[in-house]
Design a protein around this motif. Structure first.
Motif, PDB file in Angstrom:
ATOM      1  N   ARG A 208     -68.373 -15.467   0.240  1.00 52.91           N
ATOM      2  CA  ARG A 208     -67.879 -16.846   0.194  1.00 52.91           C
ATOM      3  C   ARG A 208     -66.811 -16.972  -0.895  1.00 52.91           C
TER       4      ARG A 208
ATOM      5  N   LEU B  45     -63.117 -18.299  -0.422  1.00 51.86           N
ATOM      6  CA  LEU B  45     -62.615 -19.386  -1.253  1.00 51.86           C
ATOM      7  C   LEU B  45     -61.232 -19.050  -1.811  1.00 51.86           C
TER       8      LEU B  45
ATOM      9  N   ASP C 186     -58.745 -19.171   1.122  1.00 46.86           N
ATOM     10  CA  ASP C 186     -58.421 -20.558   1.472  1.00 46.86           C
ATOM     11  C   ASP C 186     -57.461 -21.171   0.458  1.00 46.86           C
TER      12      ASP C 186
ATOM     13  N   ASN D 146     -63.461 -25.551  -3.315  1.00 45.80           N
ATOM     14  CA  ASN D 146     -64.894 -25.298  -3.425  1.00 45.80           C
ATOM     15  C   ASN D 146     -65.675 -26.606  -3.290  1.00 45.80           C
TER      16      ASN D 146
ATOM     17  N   TRP E  18     -65.687 -27.767   0.279  1.00 40.23           N
ATOM     18  CA  TRP E  18     -66.536 -26.913   1.104  1.00 40.23           C
ATOM     19  C   TRP E  18     -67.983 -27.386   1.010  1.00 40.23           C
TER      20      TRP E  18
ATOM     21  N   SER F 242     -71.797 -26.456   5.470  1.00 38.42           N
ATOM     22  CA  SER F 242     -71.706 -25.480   4.388  1.00 38.42           C
ATOM     23  C   SER F 242     -73.028 -25.272   3.666  1.00 38.42           C
TER      24      SER F 242
END
Length: 163
Positions: A27, A31, A34, A64, A67, A73
């Motif tokens: 993740r 992150l 993204d 973050n 998300w 999520s």
């Protein structure tokens, strides 16, 4: 500085910050990806501000947060990889202390965790953290104070259990 040069120079630092903000190594990779996808189209404007690190870290923290706001999520990985933990290959007493501390950091609310990561792992001062998080210096200090107090209470409880 080109976008590629920036990513080569600061990519590992961004990944380290992302790993501190999220529990999952994969993740954290997502992150950072993204964040870089959002930054790339605006890179010419960002680099003109002479503070690209500030802007990119702020985007990372905001991505973050967004998300976590999404309902989908909330799923958590069943097993974390060993490389998700700092110093996981070392099995001595200092590692146990680091892992206990890391558990406390992971249990903090999002904003407190971000402040702790930026202050103690990224070694940023309150002014920079407040710029990244988009809040006042007093709010940064409040988040840090509450986070440290919560971690102290948790560690005291843990020490009492071991006695």
């Amino acid at each position: 500085m080109t976008f590629e040069e920036y990513v080569l120079a600061r990519g590992p630092g961004l990944l380290r910050l992302a790993r501190l903000l999220v529990d999952d190594v994969h993740r954290a990779d997502d992150l950072v990806q993204d964040t870089l996808v959002r930054v790339y189209p605006r890179w010419a404007r960002i680099v003109r501000t002479d503070q690209p690190d500030l802007y990119v870290r702020r985007i990372l923290v905001n991505v973050n947060a967004s998300w976590w706001r999404r309902r989908s999520s909330r799923e958590m990985p069943a097993v974390l990889d060993a490389d998700a933990w700092p110093g996981a290959d070392d099995h001595g007493p200092p590692t146990a202390d680091r892992l206990a501390l890391w558990e406390r950091v992971r249990a903090l609310p999002h904003r407190q965790r971000a402040v702790i990561a930026l202050r103690y792992y990224e070694d940023l001062d309150d002014d920079r953290i407040s710029q990244i998080l988009g809040c006042s210096r007093a709010t940064v200090r409040t988040h840090a104070m509450r986070a440290l107090a919560a971690m102290r209470v948790d560690l005291r409880d843990l020490e009492e259990l071991h006695r």
